[in-house]
Structures are given as C-alpha cells and as structure tokens.
Design an enzyme around this catalytic site. Structure first.
Site, PDB file in Angstrom:
ATOM      1  N   SER A 142      53.351  32.311 -28.977  1.00  0.00           N
ATOM      2  CA  SER A 142      52.544  33.503 -28.723  1.00  0.00           C
ATOM      3  C   SER A 142      52.515  34.665 -27.896  1.00  0.00           C
ATOM      4  O   SER A 142      52.230  35.610 -28.209  1.00  0.00           O
ATOM      5  CB  SER A 142      50.797  32.976 -30.015  1.00  0.00           C
ATOM      6  OG  SER A 142      50.301  32.067 -29.024  1.00  0.00           O
ATOM      7  N   ASP A 160      47.942  32.130 -21.255  1.00  0.00           N
ATOM      8  CA  ASP A 160      49.134  32.097 -21.414  1.00  0.00           C
ATOM      9  C   ASP A 160      49.960  33.767 -21.446  1.00  0.00           C
ATOM     10  O   ASP A 160      51.115  33.891 -21.230  1.00  0.00           O
ATOM     11  CB  ASP A 160      49.912  31.862 -23.085  1.00  0.00           C
ATOM     12  CG  ASP A 160      49.365  30.013 -23.149  1.00  0.00           C
ATOM     13  OD1 ASP A 160      49.120  29.298 -22.160  1.00  0.00           O
ATOM     14  OD2 ASP A 160      49.622  29.952 -24.373  1.00  0.00           O
TER      15      ASP A 160
HETATM   16  N1  LIG Z   1      59.137  35.493 -32.736  1.00  0.00           N
HETATM   17  C1  LIG Z   1      58.111  35.033 -33.012  1.00  0.00           C
HETATM   18  N2  LIG Z   1      58.583  36.035 -34.422  1.00  0.00           N
HETATM   19  C2  LIG Z   1      56.775  35.663 -35.350  1.00  0.00           C
HETATM   20  N3  LIG Z   1      55.471  35.378 -35.477  1.00  0.00           N
HETATM   21  C3  LIG Z   1      55.793  34.576 -34.148  1.00  0.00           C
HETATM   22  C4  LIG Z   1      57.188  34.535 -33.103  1.00  0.00           C
HETATM   23  N4  LIG Z   1      55.985  33.838 -32.004  1.00  0.00           N
HETATM   24  C5  LIG Z   1      55.299  33.302 -31.997  1.00  0.00           C
HETATM   25  N5  LIG Z   1      54.913  33.818 -33.019  1.00  0.00           N
HETATM   26  C6  LIG Z   1      53.563  33.880 -34.156  1.00  0.00           C
HETATM   27  O1  LIG Z   1      52.505  32.937 -33.435  1.00  0.00           O
HETATM   28  C7  LIG Z   1      52.262  31.900 -34.213  1.00  0.00           C
HETATM   29  C8  LIG Z   1      52.048  30.356 -32.722  1.00  0.00           C
HETATM   30  O2  LIG Z   1      51.886  30.418 -31.966  1.00  0.00           O
HETATM   31  P1  LIG Z   1      50.528  29.149 -31.748  1.00  0.00           P
HETATM   32  O3  LIG Z   1      50.264  28.753 -32.648  1.00  0.00           O
HETATM   33  O4  LIG Z   1      49.559  30.001 -30.501  1.00  0.00           O
HETATM   34  O5  LIG Z   1      51.800  28.264 -30.543  1.00  0.00           O
HETATM   35  P2  LIG Z   1      52.480  28.375 -29.157  1.00  0.00           P
HETATM   36  O6  LIG Z   1      52.102  29.554 -28.856  1.00  0.00           O
HETATM   37  O7  LIG Z   1      52.370  27.071 -28.544  1.00  0.00           O
HETATM   38  O8  LIG Z   1      53.709  28.637 -30.053  1.00  0.00           O
HETATM   39  C9  LIG Z   1      52.887  31.863 -35.001  1.00  0.00           C
HETATM   40  O9  LIG Z   1      52.639  30.855 -36.721  1.00  0.00           O
HETATM   41  C10 LIG Z   1      53.066  33.648 -35.329  1.00  0.00           C
HETATM   42  O10 LIG Z   1      51.951  33.098 -35.763  1.00  0.00           O
HETATM   43  C1  LIG Z   2      44.732  25.388 -25.540  1.00  0.00           C
HETATM   44  C2  LIG Z   2      45.436  26.159 -24.822  1.00  0.00           C
HETATM   45  O1  LIG Z   2      44.986  26.297 -23.024  1.00  0.00           O
HETATM   46  C3  LIG Z   2      46.616  26.930 -24.335  1.00  0.00           C
HETATM   47  C4  LIG Z   2      47.415  27.066 -25.670  1.00  0.00           C
HETATM   48  O2  LIG Z   2      49.186  27.019 -25.836  1.00  0.00           O
HETATM   49  P1  LIG Z   2      49.309  27.134 -27.073  1.00  0.00           P
HETATM   50  O3  LIG Z   2      49.442  28.060 -28.161  1.00  0.00           O
HETATM   51  O4  LIG Z   2      49.811  25.978 -27.124  1.00  0.00           O
HETATM   52  O5  LIG Z   2      51.374  27.943 -26.186  1.00  0.00           O
HETATM   53  C5  LIG Z   2      44.780  27.906 -25.241  1.00  0.00           C
HETATM   54  C6  LIG Z   2      44.690  28.729 -24.294  1.00  0.00           C
HETATM   55  O6  LIG Z   2      43.693  28.771 -23.183  1.00  0.00           O
HETATM   56  O7  LIG Z   2      43.838  29.769 -24.789  1.00  0.00           O
HETATM   57 MG   LIG Z   3      49.883  29.898 -28.259  1.00  0.00          MG
END
Ligand SMILES: Nc1ncnc2c1ncn2[C@@H]1O[C@H](COP(=O)(O)OP(=O)(O)O)[C@@H](O)[C@H]1O
Ligand SMILES: C[C@@](O)(CCOP(=O)(O)O)CC(=O)O
Ligand SMILES: [Mg+2]
Length: 397
Positions: free
Chosen positions: A147, A205
């Site tokens: 994200s 992040d």
């Molecule tokens: N390449 C991408 N294309 C579209 N949406 C994305 C993409 N990468 C991330 N996202 C958005 O970010 C969300 C995931 O974020 P999060 O729950 O914080 O998990 P993480 O950051 O660990 O991957 C997805 O559900 C989507 O909405």
């Molecule tokens: C749980 C947390 O510390 C990291 C979250 O990372 P991710 O979206 O799971 O990649 C939340 C934050 O720091 O914003």
């Molecule tokens: Mg995230």
C-alpha cells in the site's frame, strides 16, 4: 504539464522490529526490499483520467469535467499534512459507486488514487488528463508494504503531472532520484494515501518506500542507518490474506481495553528495536558471528509480543515452528494476522539447510524466497532500463 510518458518505481519493505508499536509512538526498524511497485503515467488528450491496476484486476476511468465538480470538497485540505476527512471519503465513495459492489481491495486502491488525484489537483490548480498503470512485484495485503509503495508511486506521478516537482530524468541516465526536498513532499502526500488505506498509519512504510535503505522511524522522525551489515533474510508468504486497517484498529482496541497490560508490551518492543539497532551498528563496525544469537533471540521475543497484542496467526506459528526445526528464527513482519514472516539466515547458513526449510515451508502451502535488503527508494526509470517483465505489463495495457 506532462510532455511524455514517465515510468517510476518504489520498493516494498520488511519491518525487522516495531510493527504496530510504531503506530503508538515507538521505534521501528525497517528495510527496503528488492521487490518494487512500478507506475507508468502517460499524457492523454481525451479529457479522461484512466487508472489500470492489473494486480487487483481493476481498470476505471472518469471524465475530468466530472472530477472537476468534486474539486471544491478537496480544496479545503490544501496543506499536505492534513488528513482525509470522513466527508471527503464519503464523497469519493459515492462518486466511485463503492457502495455498489467493489471489494475492499479494489475500493481502497481506487479511493487512495481518487483522494490523491483530487487533493493534488486542487492544491496545484491542474486537472491533468492522464492514463496511469500500476503494477507490482509485491503481493498485496501481505505485510510487505504494497500500500505504501502504491501511494508513493501515485504521489510522485501526480505531483510531477501537476508540475509540483520536477522531472529529473536525463536521457543518458537509466535511473534517477528526485532531490531531497521533493522526496520529502512525495513522502508527505504518500502518507495521506496510506491514511486512506490503513486508517491510522505510522508513516514508516511510506518513508521506506520514499527513501529506501534501512531506516529507524519514530513519531515521524526518519533516521537512515548509514552503516548496516549485509543481512540474509528469507521471506515466507503464508498467503493468508488480511487487512492492515483491521489489524491496526484491533491493536488500538486492545490497548484501550487493557492499557496496563499492553503498554509495557509496546515499551518492550520499543526496547527491542533499540537493542537491534545497537547490534546492527556493532556488527557493521566489527563483523562477527557472535551477534547472530542476539538477533535471533530478539526475533523470538518480539514474535511472542506480537502474539500478545493479537496480531499472530496459526499460519505464522507454523512458519516459526517449521524454521525452528532447521535451527532458524522467524517473526511476522508488517501487520501480521497472516501475510509474511521473515527468517534470519546467518552468512554461513548451509544452503542445503535453507533449501530443506524452504521445502518444508512449501509443503505447508507457503511461498518463500531469499531477498536482499536496502534497495533504493522511489526513482524514475528510462524505458531502456526496465526489466522485460515490467515492459510487457505496460505494453499490454
Ligand atoms: N499494485 C497495487 N494495485 C492496486 N492496489 C494496491 C496495489 N498495491 C497495494 N494496493 C492497495 O493496498 C491494499 C493492501 O494494503 P495493506 O492492507 O496495507 O497491505 P500491505 O501494505 O501489507 O500490502 C490493497 O488492498 C489495495 O487496495
Ligand atoms: C502494522 C504497521 O506497523 C505496518 C503495516 O505494514 P503492512 O501494511 O502490513 O505492510 C502499521 C503502520 O506502521 O502503519
Ligand atoms: Mg500497508
């Protein structure tokens, strides 16, 4: 403003220590991974804005004249340190028809895009007609900061398209980075994208995705660790999906319910981050095997703490158990609740042992790969420097 297509990329991250605690003002140590999100932005003359997100199977477009009608709702937040308001999010949801069926994954990615597009357009007085494709090597929703990499790429592309930052790409260079003050602006806007996706992000992040390398992050203060040892890390994706937003909210509830029990746990995680930083510095100063047992023990203790604050998962327990049978130490990384774990490998860990651990993890249905850390942050790429796989994605949409 945008004369020609631009391609840029930002890295994912692994948090060594401090996930969740960092949301509550504690320190985190995070490293940029060599897995990246790529974005291509192209000028368009059809009066539309198109966003294509092949990772989540979404392609949407809107007329700029329709987007213009929303601008006033976004022009009150002209300061990039302001947070998205519930009214703004409701207006976006209605505009994008999100009540009528988009999944959470699609809706959060779309909302973050619309939010950044409208806020940056309102601030810089541009409503550019552009086509944007975002594709990532990172699994989404697995703890590797997809994200943030997404928000950082969007912020950089939209700020460039609106003329708020320059386009430092020189023909002869294959990869270039923006100057520091422009990186800072990108990071602050990206944080707002993360607010749409995470609810209450710490900012760690997006900082890693912007600055790259290895960082300590605490209460908005970003410190790049200049000297770090080369760490070998095995990443395991349990493929159990989870949402950072929900997990972060769950930890907050637990802290409110049991402050006297949870706050000492957060303080202990903070101490682990500081201890780990000291050990990494000492290792960089005088490399020696003697530090590895300490790093391994810190992984074990933190993993227990993360279970206590409620972000563990049986799949993550399995990763820890399976790797322990090979003498390796693991912890979850990112928000937990599934997603990814990291396993520390020593420089001399026998490749046969790593292979045996990988096979056992694969037999559980997990995917794992060894990764290098400390990748560069957001950068612009010349087309000729892009990997064939990335070019193929951009050429086929
Ligand atoms: N390449 C991408 N294309 C579209 N949406 C994305 C993409 N990468 C991330 N996202 C958005 O970010 C969300 C995931 O974020 P999060 O729950 O914080 O998990 P993480 O950051 O660990 O991957 C997805 O559900 C989507 O909405
Ligand atoms: C749980 C947390 O510390 C990291 C979250 O990372 P991710 O979206 O799971 O990649 C939340 C934050 O720091 O914003
Ligand atoms: Mg995230």
């Amino acid at each position: 403003m945008l004369a020609k297509p631009l391609t840029l990329s930002a890295p994912g991250k692994a948090i060594l220590h401090g996930e969740h605690a960092v949301v509550h003002g504690k320190a985190a140590l995070a490293v940029a991974l060599n897995l990246r999100t790529f974005l291509q932005i192209r000028p368009s003359n059809n009066g539309k804005v198109l966003i294509c997100l092949p990772n989540i199977g979404t392609s949407l477009n809107w007329e700029t004249v329709r987007l213009r009608t929303l601008l006033t709702a976004f022009s009150d937040g002209l300061d990039e340190s302001k947070s998205p308001s519930p009214e703004q999010m409701d207006a976006l949801k209605e505009f994008a028809g999100i009540t009528t069926g988009l999944s959470t994954t699609e809706s959060l990615g779309t909302l973050a895009f619309l939010y950044l597009y409208l806020s940056i357009s309102a601030k810089y007085g541009q409503i550019p007609s552009v086509e944007i494709v975002v594709w990532s090597e990172l699994p989404t929703g697995a703890g590797l900061g997809s994200s943030a990499a997404y928000s950082v790429c969007l912020a950089a592309a939209l700020l460039t398209a609106c003329g708020a930052i320059g386009c430092p790409l020189e023909e002869e260079k294959s990869v270039v980075r923006w100057p520091e003050e422009e990186l800072d602006l990108i990071n602050r806007w990206a944080f707002r994208g993360e607010q749409v996706i995470h609810g209450k992000p710490s900012g760690v992040d997006n900082s890693v995705a912007t600055w790259g390398g290895v960082l300590r992050f605490q209460s908005g203060k970003i410190t790049s660790l200049k000297r770090v040892p080369t760490l070998r890390i095995l990443l395991t994706n349990t493929k159990v999906s989870r949402s950072t937003k929900i997990l972060v909210a769950g930890v907050k509830d637990k802290i409110l319910k049991f402050p006297a029990i949870m706050n000492p746990v957060l303080a202990s995680i903070d101490a682990i981050s500081h201890e780990c930083e000291n050990v990494l510095e000492a290792m960089a100063e005088s490399p020696s095997q003697e530090y590895y047992p300490v790093l391994e023990e810190l992984f074990d203790i933190n993993q227990h703490h993360l279970n206590v604050i409620g972000v563990g998962h049986s799949s993550l327990d399995s990763v820890c158990r399976v790797t322990a049978t090979h003498g390796l130490h693991s912890k979850l990384t990112g928000a937990g609740g599934g997603g990814c774990a990291i396993t520390l490998l020593r420089p001399d860990t026998d490749p046969l042992m790593v292979e045996a651990a990988r096979q056992d993890l694969s037999a559980c249905g997990f995917e794992c790969w060894e990764t290098s850390i400390g990748a560069p942050g957001i950068c612009l790429h010349s087309l000729s420097s892009l990997k064939a796989e990335v070019l193929h994605v951009f050429n086929s949409v």
